[in-house]
Structure formats: structure tokens, C-alpha cells
Scaffold this active site. Structure first.
Site, PDB file in Angstrom:
ATOM      1  N   SER A 186      -0.364  -0.874  -3.053  1.00 17.31           N
ATOM      2  CA  SER A 186      -0.007  -2.116  -3.726  1.00 17.31           C
ATOM      3  C   SER A 186      -0.925  -2.517  -4.862  1.00 17.31           C
ATOM      4  O   SER A 186      -0.530  -3.291  -5.722  1.00 17.31           O
ATOM      5  CB  SER A 186       0.048  -3.256  -2.704  1.00 17.31           C
ATOM      6  OG  SER A 186      -1.219  -3.457  -2.108  1.00 17.31           O
ATOM      7  N   HIS A 214       5.959  -1.856  -0.156  1.00 17.07           N
ATOM      8  CA  HIS A 214       6.153  -1.932  -1.607  1.00 17.07           C
ATOM      9  C   HIS A 214       7.077  -0.844  -2.143  1.00 17.07           C
ATOM     10  O   HIS A 214       7.292  -0.750  -3.349  1.00 17.07           O
ATOM     11  CB  HIS A 214       4.794  -1.868  -2.311  1.00 17.07           C
ATOM     12  CG  HIS A 214       3.949  -3.067  -2.066  1.00 17.07           C
ATOM     13  ND1 HIS A 214       4.010  -4.207  -2.837  1.00 17.07           N
ATOM     14  CD2 HIS A 214       3.032  -3.323  -1.091  1.00 17.07           C
ATOM     15  CE1 HIS A 214       3.159  -5.101  -2.376  1.00 17.07           C
ATOM     16  NE2 HIS A 214       2.557  -4.594  -1.318  1.00 17.07           N
ATOM     17  N   LYS A 244       9.247  -9.048   0.168  1.00 22.94           N
ATOM     18  CA  LYS A 244       8.987  -8.578  -1.190  1.00 22.94           C
ATOM     19  C   LYS A 244      10.317  -8.327  -1.900  1.00 22.94           C
ATOM     20  O   LYS A 244      10.939  -9.255  -2.368  1.00 22.94           O
ATOM     21  CB  LYS A 244       8.062  -7.366  -1.142  1.00 22.94           C
ATOM     22  CG  LYS A 244       6.677  -7.755  -0.608  1.00 22.94           C
ATOM     23  CD  LYS A 244       5.736  -6.614  -0.532  1.00 22.94           C
ATOM     24  CE  LYS A 244       4.330  -7.075  -0.144  1.00 22.94           C
ATOM     25  NZ  LYS A 244       4.253  -7.704   1.179  1.00 22.94           N
TER      26      LYS A 244
END
Length: 397
Positions: A186, A214, A244
């Protein structure tokens, strides 16, 4: 008045963080966390959100959350094993399993919870865990709970991993050996070398564990790094987040049916945490449906990322080894990184400084996250602010 010992300790530590440029202020938002945000009565181009696809403010997701809240209430009322499992939770887990290409999935209140839950439920004393040295803090904490031997390997160094896997297996000391990696790292945006990792795991009979927080929604048509590399069916546990790219809140472990059953029986965050609220579950279901129906949002995300990254490189900034939309601008010195972020803020750009302990000392950076919702005008404003601040601080010529 409280403890004077505590007060002395905390005040000294906070003062030290501020002197070293390691203290971060927290600015409350006065708007939704979209491509433009409001703070202190002013608007800023927002490059600090993990809302990659803009789904946190998507009307369809909002409507789904509202309807589920009206039907089921604002909270689920209990842990999953008592009576906190709604039909919505079952539907979400079925959709997640199909999305990730696994037999089953288990939802948790957060992605951090997933790593605390799954690692400690599977690994224990007498086992070994091979962990990339740049793995997320939640993986590190999950490993600490296990009492297993944790063996760190150099970041994405396959020779180091292979050597340590061979040594661990041939030692005969460990009942089980697991290799854990982030799918996408990340802070740098680089992708794990999953084909090599899986090959090593199959050679030495390692349990494979990929935290794809991610990567999900971004790579592999949205399904993540495992799908991106064509490795479906060859990774034991895929961890994802619903906060996310999915734009909501929560996390999940995608795995085989027996592993899912074991996690429901023995993972402490599942057993002792109230389950995800109905609104969040319904919104997550709507987001997964959206990701499976179209790749439009991913295409816009990647296009915006390329625009910003090319612009920063042309200006002379270092953006490291990123292979994804995550765009670090590496400054180095922590104090200068904080000043750079403050100068961007003055120009109407909200791009947060990332310093130790989130990243190693001396590698301070601005972590930029372009999303599918940014416009070229917003990104041009960002590049202009970067150029002005970079020249004033002597970071670029």
C-alpha cells in the site's frame, strides 16, 4: 487528575514526535469523502482516500444501505454465532466467494480483523510463518498472536524466500509453514510476485496467504491479484477489505469451505465481534454486483493514475516502483515531507504526509491516490501545486 506517570510519559512522547516530524494532525471532513472534500469551510482536491472507484458516494450503494437499514435496523444486534447473522450476511459471503473464485468466504467487521482472525486461528506454537518484511501492520499483529516462529524475508526477494522456505521445511521443526504477503503493497504500489511465491509454496508445502486489500477491485478485472496472475485455486486464503475499492466498511477471508467453517468456529473476531451492520452489508453487495457487471470504473481509475504518474515523473519527482494507481511521491526527510504536505494544503490539495512508523525512517512520502472520480482539471491543479511546492523546497529543479 489521573496518573502523573502516564501524563509525563505521554507528554514527553508527543513532544518527541513533533520535534522529529512524526506527529500527524487529524483534520475532520465536512463532506463526503469524494474527489473533492471540504474542511474548515474550504474545498480541497482529495488525494488521500482509498475510495479507489468512488463507490463510497455512489447513489446506488447509498440507496441499498438506506433500504436495508429501514428493513433490518441500524445494527445487527449480536455476534454472528448467536443471532447476528442476517440473510444479508449469507448473501454477501456467497457473492464474495463467487467474486474471488473460492468455495466460501467469511465476512468480518474490518480488514484488520481478518488478519487478526485468520492467521491466529490457523497458525500456532510449533508452526512457522514466512512474512514479507513490508507486510501491513495488521499482518504483523496477526502473526504476533500466533506464538508461531515468524521468519521475515526481504521484500519481494524470491531467492531469500526460497532459501528460508527450504531451511524451515528441512529443519523438521515446524508442523505447518505459511507464507504471507500483501497482494499490493500500500505504500509503494508494487505487486507481490505471486507466481513465484505460489511456486515456492507448492515446492515446500507452504500454506499460501494473500492480503489483497489494495488489489481487490483494482486488478484482475476487480477480482484481485490472484485472478490477475491466473492463480485461482492455488492460493489457500485471500483476504480482502470492503472499505477501499468496494467503498463501504468491513473485510472478508475467501477460502475453501472447510477453512471457512474453521474460522467461524475458532477465529476470535468472528466469535466476539458484533456483525457488520445491515446497511453496510447491503451496500457491499451492491458494490460487488457493480464490479462484476462492468469494468468502467477500473478503466477510469487506471487512466487517471497514468495521467498523474506521468505528470509527476515529468516534473522530476520520484514515485518509486509503483505498478498500480497508488502513487507515492518520495521525499525522504520526515520534516520536509510534512512541510511539503502543508504547502500542498495551502494550494487546495489534500495529500497526506506518510512517515515512520507507517513507512521506514528516512522514506517519508506523500501517498497520492487518484480515483475513478477525479477529473483532468483536478489532476492538473494537483500537478501545478506539486511543481510550486517542489521548487520552493528544492525537491525538483
Amino acid at each position: 487528575m489521573g496518573s502523573s506517570t502516564l501524563s509525563s510519559f505521554i507528554n514527553a512522547q508527543l513532544a518527541d514526535l513533533k520535534v522529529r516530524g512524526l506527529y500527524n494532525t487529524i483534520e475532520p471532513l465536512e463532506s463526503a469523502n469524494g474527489p473533492v472534500i471540504r474542511m474548515g469551510g474550504r474545498s480541497y482536491v482529495n488525494l488521500s482516500s482509498n475510495n479507489y472507484l468512488g463507490l463510497a458516494t455512489d447513489k446506488g450503494l447509498v440507496d441499498a444501505a438506506v433500504q436495508a437499514t429501514i428493513q433490518f435496523g441500524v445494527g445487527s444486534g449480536a455476534v454472528r454465532t448467536i443471532n447476528g447473522t442476517l440473510s444479508l450476511h449469507v448473501e454477501l459471503e456467497e457473492k464474495l466467494a463467487a467474486f474471488k473464485g473460492t468455495e466460501a468466504a467469511v465476512a468480518y467487521p474490518s480488514g484488520f480483523n481478518c488478519n487478526m482472525a485468520a492467521i491466529s486461528a490457523i497458525m500456532g506454537k510449533g508452526d512457522a510463518i514466512l512474512s514479507d518484511e513490508l507486510n501491513h501492520a495488521s499482518i504483523i499483529d496477526g502473526c504476533r498472536l500466533t506464538k508461531a516462529k515468524v521468519i521475515r524475508y526481504a521484500h519481494s526477494d524470491m531467492d531469500d524466500l526460497r532459501g528460508k522456505a527450504k531451511e524451515a521445511r528441512e529443519s523438521g521443526q515446524y508442523a505447518k509453514i505459511m507464507v504471507i504477503t500483501d497482494g499490493v503493497f500500500s505504500m509503494d504500489g508494487d505487486i507481490a510476485k505471486l507466481p513465484e511465491i505460489v511456486g515456492i509454496a507448492e515446492t515446500y508445502d507452504l500454506i499460501t496467504y494473500v492480503d489483497d486489500a489494495h488489489g481487490s477491485g483494482v486488478l484482475g478485472g476487480g477480482a484481485g491479484t490472484v485472478k490477475h496472475f491466473g492463480l485461482s485455486g492455488r492460493v489457500d486464503l485471500q483476504i480482502g477489505t470492503l472499505s477501499k475499492a468496494v467503498g463501504v466498511v468491513g473485510g472478508y477471508v475467501a477460502c475453501s469451505e472447510p477453512v471457512a467453517d474453521w474460522l467461524k468456529a475458532r477465529s476470535r473476531p468472528f466469535l466476539f465481534s458484533t456483525s457488520l451492520p445491515p446497511g453496510a452489508v447491503a451496500a457491499s453487495i451492491a458494490a460487488i454486483d457493480r464490479l462484476q457487471e462492468s469494468r468502467e470504473l477500473q478503466e477510469r481509475l487506471w487512466s487517471n493514475a497514468a495521467y498523474l504518474q506521468n505528470g509527476l515523473r515529468k516534473l522530476g519527482f520520484s514515485i518509486g516502483p509503483t505498478q498500480t494507481p497508488i502513487t507515492p511521491c518520495i521525499i525522504g526527510d520526515e520534516g520536509k515531507t510534512q512541510r511539503f504536505s502543508a504547502m500542498l494544503y495551502e494550494e487546495g490539495i489534500y495529500a497526506k504526509a506518510i512517515v515512520f512508523p507507517t513507512v521506514p525512517k528516512g522514506t517519508g512520502r506523500i501517498r497520492n491516490m487518484p480515483t475513478a472520480e477525479h477529473t483532468s482539471e483536478m489532476l492538473d491543479r494537483t500537478l501545478a501545486a506539486y511543481e510550486k511546492a517542489g521548487r520552493e523546497l528544492g525537491i525538483i529543479g
